[in-house]
Design an enzyme around this catalytic site. Structure first.
Site, PDB file in Angstrom:
ATOM      1  N   LYS A   2      96.177   0.941  15.560  1.00 10.46           N
ATOM      2  CA  LYS A   2      97.445   1.532  14.903  1.00 10.46           C
ATOM      3  C   LYS A   2      98.283   1.953  16.046  1.00 10.46           C
ATOM      4  O   LYS A   2      97.743   2.501  16.886  1.00 10.46           O
ATOM      5  CB  LYS A   2      97.190   3.001  13.788  1.00 10.46           C
ATOM      6  CG  LYS A   2      97.141   2.116  12.773  1.00 10.46           C
ATOM      7  CD  LYS A   2      96.841   3.371  11.354  1.00 10.46           C
ATOM      8  CE  LYS A   2      96.566   3.155   9.706  1.00 10.46           C
ATOM      9  NZ  LYS A   2      97.109   2.263  10.132  1.00 10.46           N
TER      10      LYS A   2
ATOM     11  N   ARG B 168      91.351  -2.614   1.047  1.00  5.56           N
ATOM     12  CA  ARG B 168      91.114  -3.654  -0.162  1.00  5.56           C
ATOM     13  C   ARG B 168      89.492  -4.101   0.287  1.00  5.56           C
ATOM     14  O   ARG B 168      89.085  -4.340  -1.260  1.00  5.56           O
ATOM     15  CB  ARG B 168      92.354  -4.633  -0.387  1.00  5.56           C
ATOM     16  CG  ARG B 168      92.605  -5.191   1.619  1.00  5.56           C
ATOM     17  CD  ARG B 168      93.952  -5.753   1.126  1.00  5.56           C
ATOM     18  NE  ARG B 168      94.685  -5.089   1.591  1.00  5.56           N
ATOM     19  CZ  ARG B 168      96.085  -5.368   1.419  1.00  5.56           C
ATOM     20  NH1 ARG B 168      96.811  -6.081   1.338  1.00  5.56           N
ATOM     21  NH2 ARG B 168      96.960  -4.315   2.271  1.00  5.56           N
TER      22      ARG B 168
HETATM   23  N1  BES Z   1      95.365   3.156   4.894  1.00  5.29           N
HETATM   24  C1  BES Z   1      96.726   2.976   5.510  1.00  5.29           C
HETATM   25  C2  BES Z   1      97.734   2.648   4.701  1.00  5.29           C
HETATM   26  C3  BES Z   1      98.874   4.400   5.030  1.00  5.29           C
HETATM   27  C4  BES Z   1      99.409   3.934   5.983  1.00  5.29           C
HETATM   28  C5  BES Z   1      99.091   4.961   3.844  1.00  5.29           C
HETATM   29  C6  BES Z   1     100.550   4.849   5.680  1.00  5.29           C
HETATM   30  C7  BES Z   1      99.742   5.951   4.056  1.00  5.29           C
HETATM   31  C8  BES Z   1      99.704   5.855   5.850  1.00  5.29           C
HETATM   32  C9  BES Z   1      96.037   0.723   5.255  1.00  5.29           C
HETATM   33  O1  BES Z   1      94.794   1.308   5.753  1.00  5.29           O
HETATM   34  C10 BES Z   1      96.800   0.215   5.963  1.00  5.29           C
HETATM   35  O2  BES Z   1      96.621   0.475   7.664  1.00  5.29           O
HETATM   36  N2  BES Z   1      97.667  -0.710   5.270  1.00  5.29           N
HETATM   37  C11 BES Z   1      98.849  -1.381   6.243  1.00  5.29           C
HETATM   38  C12 BES Z   1      98.543  -3.069   5.458  1.00  5.29           C
HETATM   39  C13 BES Z   1      99.155  -3.984   6.188  1.00  5.29           C
HETATM   40  C14 BES Z   1      98.188  -4.351   6.763  1.00  5.29           C
HETATM   41  C15 BES Z   1      99.111  -5.122   4.861  1.00  5.29           C
HETATM   42  C16 BES Z   1      99.744  -0.821   6.166  1.00  5.29           C
HETATM   43  O3  BES Z   1     100.471  -0.440   5.123  1.00  5.29           O
HETATM   44  O4  BES Z   1     100.656  -0.867   7.345  1.00  5.29           O
HETATM   45 MN    MN Z   2      94.196   0.793   7.535  1.00 11.93          MN
END
Ligand code: BES
Ligand code: MN
Ligand code: ZN
Length: 494
Positions: free
Chosen positions: A278, A352
């Site tokens: 990230k 997931r």
């Molecule tokens: N924990 C995150 C989702 C999230 C991001 C919650 C920002 C709250 C604020 C999750 O694990 C994630 O990183 N999801 C990705 C999925 C994507 C790679 C398909 C996302 O939402 O960017």
């Molecule tokens: Mn994530």
């Protein structure tokens, strides 16, 4: 915080502060009018001076009002009487709590519960007032070297009159007390930084809570998780030096052998994204990626406190999502506990990957329903913002049950579609499915992915990415959706 229900006149209440409402246009509520009358028109005099316009959320604290037994009178603005509804009611209670925190009052008597809120009864008003009082006085200072100044407010008495209302309100605050304890626990766990809330620590907290409240708790380690064949969960965990934990909590409140409701919570104690790292900005907030886990563990506490005559199980796969020499890589294919294979195209879609194995594990309970709770997608925040939790389900009746529970608890969720058409997004050349689809409808594709592991029972998924915590100056966990889940389970138990 201690809650009670009291009857009697606001002018005669011997307490630190009586709290009464005033509408815009100097319109006194019935309780305010009583105080006014007792004091020989003192409130009318004050309002004429223009010091309190009845604006929504405004407050005015008066000391030693003549002929009033309480030490203080707090006037709370209610806004226009024609627009008075749930929102302004909640805003008035919250404003009152904020104002009271700045006083020396240890005890306050709220007469706001008398205000007519269209479509809501005394039980709702009492429960909301109690929950808001607990929410407003919550503090998190475990990680400060010195605790901050504590508010003096310890007791909140809510006004109700007549046998039926007193009984309804009394039952409501008992439930609210249990829910508030759950909400506070979820907030505490969420607010803990990831170094003080590893999977091991989270499991220990769950165990301690279970011990204190008579729940069964079992914690599985890496070897047991591997033995179960949770290849997807382990793929996420393999990049971290912190070992994963699989937490199982059981409340046997119902008859033996009756199908339980199973709650599943995403317990990523820190989400760096893994190799699909990230960006740095606001990454600290990924300590909140275990808020689903916190909410289901904390709901179990509320369930135990409410002594619900219902069988309830909570399952939490807990792990960090880290990059590292052993971390799972984009393109890796793993075998889930269900036997289905997954091509991990993006290691940041890890929620997931841990939930799917927990959903398969849930099958052994032959559950009446399964509800998973997860900070699953950034896309959810884009769709619904920070107000509503996203809700998906493979059963419409279950979806509406959860929507209704959220409305009752004022911890609201919104039902989104999960039609088969959306499943098309999940196609892989190398495995049964990829773990991500294209960006559009990202919250829905994530739900679709999970649905493939929830075929054996009625299932709902709550994406709390937008509702689990607040950013900015008020940064902190909200404790959602503990209130929604508690209402849902209480309805099922009734
Ligand atoms: N924990 C995150 C989702 C999230 C991001 C919650 C920002 C709250 C604020 C999750 O694990 C994630 O990183 N999801 C990705 C999925 C994507 C790679 C398909 C996302 O939402 O960017
Ligand atoms: Mn994530
Ligand atoms: Zn995550």
């Amino acid at each position: 915080m201690e809650f009670s229900i009291k009857s009697g006149s606001p002018a005669k209440a011997k307490t630190g502060c009586v709290v009464v409402g005033v509408h815009e246009g100097r319109k006194l509520s019935a309780a305010a009018a009583e105080v006014d009358k007792a004091s020989g028109g003192f409130l009318t005099e004050i309002l004429r001076s223009g010091d309190h316009g009845g604006r929504k959320g405004s407050t005015l604290l008066l000391h030693k009002v003549r002929k009033v037994a309480a030490d203080r009178v707090l006037l709370v603005g209610l806004g226009k009487s024609s627009e008075f509804a749930e929102g302004p009611y909640r805003a008035a209670v919250a404003a009152a709590i904020r104002a009271l925190k700045g006083t020396g009052a240890v005890e306050a008597a709220f007469y706001l519960t008398d205000l007519p809120v269209p479509g809501r009864d005394i039980a709702w008003k009492a429960e909301q007032a109690a929950l808001l009082a607990a929410e407003g006085t919550y503090r998190f200072d475990r990680t400060k070297s010195k605790p901050g100044t504590k508010s003096h407010l310890k007791k909140v008495a809510l006004h109700a009159e007549g046998k039926a209302d007193v009984e309804a309100a009394t039952a409501a605050i008992a439930r609210a007390g249990a829910i508030a304890a759950g909400v506070a626990m979820a907030r505490d766990l969420g607010n803990l930084p990831a170094n003080l809330c590893t999977p091991t620590i989270l499991a220990n907290e769950a165990e301690a809570m279970a011990k204190a409240h008579g729940l069964k708790c079992q914690v599985l380690g890496e070897k047991e998780i591997a033995k179960l064949g949770m290849g997807s969960f382990l793929a996420v965990a393999q990049g971290s030096r912190e070992p994963p934990r699989f937490i199982i909590l059981e409340h046997a409140g119902g008859p033996k052998g009756v199908a339980p409701v199973v709650l599943v919570g995403k317990g990523v104690t820190f989400d760096t994204g893994g190799i699909s790292l990230k960006p740095a900005a606001e990454m600290d907030e990924m300590k909140y990626d275990m808020c689903g886990a916190a909410s289901v563990i904390a709901t179990m506490k509320a369930v135990a406190l409410m002594k619900l005559p219902l069988n309830v199980v909570a399952l939490v796969p807990a792990t960090e999502n880290m990059p590292g020499g052993k971390a799972v890589k984009p393109g890796d294919v793993v075998t889930t506990m269900s036997g289905q294979t997954v091509e991990i195209l993006n290691t940041d879609a890890e929620g997931r990957l841990i939930l799917c194995d927990a959903l398969t594990y849930a099958e052994r309970y032959k559950p009446a329903a399964v509800v998973d709770v997860a900070t699953l997608t950034g896309a959810m925040v884009i769709s619904l913002g920070h107000i509503a939790t996203g809700l998906f389900a493979n059963d419409d009746a279950l979806a509406w049950e959860l929507v209704a529970s959220g409305n009752a608890a004022w911890d609201r969720a919104w039902h989104l579609p999960m039609w088969d058409d959306y499943q098309e997004a999940l196609k892989s050349n190398f495995a049964d499915m990829p773990n991500v689809g294209p960006r559009p409808g990202g919250a829905i594709t994530a739900a679709c992915f999970l649905s493939r592991f929830a075929k054996a029972y009625k299932w709902a998924h709550l994406d709390i990415a937008g509702s689990a915590w607040k950013s900015g100056a008020e940064k902190g966990a909200t404790g959602r959706p503990v209130a929604l889940l508690a209402h849902f389970l209480a309805r099922r138990a009734a």
